[in-house]
Motif scaffolding. Structure first.
Motif: not given
Length: 871
Positions: A586-590, A412-414
């Motif tokens: 997907a959800g846990n990662a985000v 995940i890229t901020l």
């Protein structure tokens, strides 16, 4: 690998096309190998096929293969080269067997992120997500998981990883299957993936070889001709071949050819690509297989170096026709395909099977890619088929969900985080918007091969997908953490939403793409209709939220570059995360990132421009209603960040960009010489070792006669002939231009798997100290770019990624020293005249830059000089 729905293909021999002079004039470093002033781009002949088995690390496997192949009949040899036909077995493709020697039907299955069309397996994050982690350990760990699951299901060859497409075209449908737009990023990720996969005994398959950068018009069929990717010699070597060379060096067991032509020769029978570059220059020892229905010629492809045909069918599947199978038996009996070539084909396949220990208790397939029912037809493509148990429901997931979550999280890229809006607190009042936050309303896996854009986007569509065993959506994960969240799982902004001063809007949007056999919302694989914008009017959803809320966080799941300028500068848009394609977690990662359990550490594996016209015009999708499409790579080496830097185009976010919840300092750069570059070119290669030899006599025709009392399955592809004794030799055959059986001397750039082994001599080591200077734990990525000197005599990009390393999680104030090694090849250009890699002697004039993106450069080392912190 390709789809299983197309019924079209055609026998088309290599063709030449006239290229407009204006296009040719723009292509750099044109070389007579690929360019003729009168005819345009063409692929020259390279015959015969170099035999495999001349490298010491493959010698044991080849010795075992030789002892077996020496005793095989013609039917057994042909059986191992040809798929049994569409839907003629449990796997997406399988060869015939040689059961006398313990060799079963060899099972080949998709794909690059998990086993397709099965159950009890993991849906890993896509390649583009893996690339965004810049984490070599996670790349390897994912490979181990993929290989272990394939083995557990009885898959011999898992069709991945993907490094072609490289990502030249931002709208290209399948760039998400690969690791990013940079050849070194692709190469490192592929090498780690392959070693992980093959550590389990599963054979990896690197694909698609080569130049497959667009989905539309890719295939040669009975009514169309696939486009020609016209690539000059230097661009081919320095960009598109680079990750394939690293894959071969890693010992990959198989290579899949692409559908398209390269320089007007179909990839599956392009002798320069397969014989000359892959098998001779790169020293590839495994076997070459077609993409599905990418086989377009019988004798021509065998002579050009193809070893295996998948799924085995000819121009039109399910008719029982093949370019090989019984036709290959005929071609051997009549002398058009030499026994030496057939023996090498089979030896390469069997040696690869031995190389990875598949003769030792390797499972047989325990699943069906055709149905999820327990029982069904054993050969669904047959009109009448035996019936039996086809699925044993073996669960191979192990604890791979932890790997999935770690990759998805660390990718995940901020992009933006004003006013430290992120991370959120569990009790923050949240309003969550967008279908991308929720499930597919039609149900999990309800769209075949993920051919729809409904709910959170976990992967693109096509043969590179896997069924989700479960899915944690962002809605699920946010709901598990926050008791103060309100969900609006719709892409239409609700007019009646109540907004309070402390509310934060979290808006989920996405952009999808996939493989050409499925069209989704008008997009035939490539993002033809959607362009580089968010799907389902996602930009409007963000803008509507930005009008109502004072704090908006945007989360994007995307297959590749996506334009942000419509809304990203709005005052209320405080934070933007690119979550790529995360797979089942997907959800846990985000939420791991949104709520601050981890600091974001992903970096963009591509640049994001302000507008699509900032790209070179030549990388646009090619559309042509009639005739053969000529796609000439006139931009040469200048794709993505190389182009933007050259043209002085400011991007919205540059390649390698990625913020954190903390800050990092790069300091104490140092450079040490390892292996001196005393000469511009590598030392001479060693000569090839011996290869297996066999009798060259044509075997008795009786070896391919139908066995007595044989129970045939209609449409199944067999090696047998009805009347083999009637096949005669001595007739004339229109061999390809330049065909010869006289072996060529080994190319000077070769000598081992991947090329001359001296290319991987470590020339210099660079060390940097990375310190967490912020207030939260986090991980940093040090990216190393080289700047080559003008003394090499060719135009070269100003910055080229060559290495990277990622820190462990550093606490505030904690430091870690990272070491990055630079090889001779990393500092070389491809000399199109000498046909070898050329480096600056002693490394003179080379600059080495280290930073956190291609434009955020913190330190520089000049070879022969000092290292310093960049100003």
């Amino acid at each position: 690998m390709a789809f299983r729905s197309t019924f079209l293909n055609i026998l088309v021999l290599t063709q030449l096309a006239i290229l407009p002079t204006s296009a040719a004039d723009q292509s750099p470093d044109l070389n007579p190998r690929f360019w003729n002033e009168d005819e345009g781009f063409s692929s020259p002949p390279y015959y015969p096929t170099p035999n495999g088995g001349w490298l010491p690390n493959w010698s044991e496997a080849y010795e075992k293969a030789h002892s077996v192949v020496s005793n095989m009949t013609l039917a057994e040899k042909v059986n191992l080269t040809t798929g049994t036909g569409f839907f003629m077995g449990p796997c997406v493709g399988q060869t015939g067997s040689a059961l006398r020697f313990g060799i079963p039907n060899i099972c080949l299955m998709d794909g690059p992120l998990g086993i397709r069309n099965t159950e009890g397996n993991t849906a890993f994050p896509a390649g583009i997500t893996v690339g965004a982690t810049f984490d070599k350990d996670l790349m390897y760990e994912r490979g181990v998981g993929l290989g272990g699951e394939a083995r557990g299901k009885g898959v011999n060859v898992l069709l991945g990883p993907v490094v072609g497409p490289l990502g030249r075209k931002p709208r290209g449908g399948r760039i998400w299957e690969a690791f990013g737009v940079d050849p070194s990023l692709q190469a490192i990720a592929a090498e780690r993936t392959i070693k992980g996969m093959q550590s389990t005994g599963t054979i990896a398959n690197i694909k698609h070889f080569i130049g497959n950068e667009q989905e539309m018009h890719r295939m040669t069929t009975v009514v169309t001709k696939g486009y020609s990717s016209n690539i000059d010699d230097r661009t081919l070597h320095e960009l598109y071949l680079w990750p394939f060379a690293e894959a071969v060096r890693a010992g990959v067991g198989s290579v899949m050819t692409a559908y398209n032509d390269v320089n007007n020769s179909v990839c599956s029978q392009n002798s320069m690509l397969i014989n000359g570059i892959l098998k001779d220059e790169l020293g590839f020892q495994g076997f070459v297989v077609t993409d599905w229905l990418g086989h377009v010629g019988g004798v021509s492809s065998a002579l050009a170096g193809l070893d295996m045909s998948m799924p085995g069918d000819g121009a039109v599947p399910l008719f029982g026709n093949s370019y090989w199978a019984y036709e290959l038996s005929r071609s051997v009996l009549n002398g058009t395909v030499p026994m030496e070539r057939l023996n090498d084909m089979v030896t390469r396949i069997v040696a690869t099977w031995y190389k990875f220990g598949q003769d030792k208790d390797y499972p047989l397939p325990n699943f069906s890619s055709n149905t999820l029912d327990e029982k069904g037809p054993l050969y669904p493509g047959a009109l009448f088929s035996p019936y039996g148990v086809v699925n044993k429901f073996v669960n191979v997931q192990d604890n791979h969900n932890a790997t999935v979550r770690a990759i998805a999280r660390d990718a995940i890229t901020l992009l933006k985080n004003e006013d430290n809006t992120l991370p959120l607190k569990p009790d923050d009042p949240l309003k969550v918007f967008g279908e991308d936050a929720g499930p597919n309303p039609d149900g999990l896996n309800s769209c075949k091969d993920m051919g729809c854009d409904k709910g959170v986007l976990t992967m693109g569509w096509g043969s590179g997908t896997a069924r989700l065993p479960y899915l944690i959506t962002p809605q699920d994960a946010i709901g598990n953490i926050s008791s103060n969240a309100e969900f609006h799982i719709s892409d239409d902004f609700p007019s009646d939403v109540e907004v309070n001063d402390n509310d934060t809007a979290v808006v989920f949007i996405n952009a999808d793409s996939g493989e050409n056999y499925i069209t989704v919302e008008g997009n035939p694989g490539d993002r033809k209709e959607a362009g580089l914008k968010a799907w389902h009017e996602g930009d409007d959803l963000v803008k509507a939220a930005a009008e109502k809320f004072s704090k908006v966080v945007v989360v994007i799941h995307t297959v590749g570059p996506i334009l942000l300028d419509e809304w990203i500068d709005q005052k209320s848009v405080k934070a933007v995360l690119v979550a790529h394609l995360p797979g089942q977690e997907a959800g846990n990662a985000v939420t791991d990132i949104l709520f601050g359990d981890y600091s974001p550490s992903g970096h963009l594996p591509y640049a994001i421009p302000h507008k699509e016209s900032d790209y070179p015009e030549s990388v646009n999708l090619k559309e042509q209603p009639l005739g053969k499409v000529q796609d000439t790579f006139t931009e040469g080496l200048y794709i993505d960040y190389r182009h933007f830097i050259k043209e002085n185009i400011t991007t919205r976010y540059q390649f390698g960009h990625g913020l954190s919840y903390t800050t990092f300092k790069i300091s104490e750069p140092s450079l040490s010489e390892e292996t001196p570059l005393n000469d511009a070119y590598p030392p001479p290669r060693k000569p090839k070792g011996p290869t297996p030899t066999y009798a060259s006599t044509i075997p008795p025709a009786s070896e391919v006669a139908w066995p007595e009392h044989f129970n045939r399955i209609w449409r199944y592809l067999y090696p047998y002939l009805d009347n083999p004794e009637a096949v005669t030799t001595g007739g004339s055959y229109p061999y390809p231009t330049g065909y010869t059986t006289d072996p060529k001397p080994g190319p000077r750039a070769g000598g081992a798997e991947g090329g001359n082994p001296a290319l991987w001599d470590v020339a210099f080591s660079v060390k940097v100290k990375v310190t967490n200077t912020g207030n939260r734990p986090g991980r940093a990525v040090a990216q190393l770019y080289v700047e080559l000197p003008s003394s090499l005599g060719v135009d070269t990009p100003a910055r080229q990624l060559r290495q990277f390393e990622k820190t462990k999680i550093l606490d505030p104030g904690e430091s870690e020293t990272l070491t990055m090694k630079i090889t001779r090849k990393d500092l070389s250009v491809w000399d199109v005249v000498v046909q070898d890699w050329k480096a600056p002697v002693k490394g003179e004039g080379v600059k080495i830059w280290i930073g956190e993106s291609v434009v955020d450069l913190r330190a520089v080392c000049e070879i022969g000089g000092k290292c310093s912190l960049a100003e």
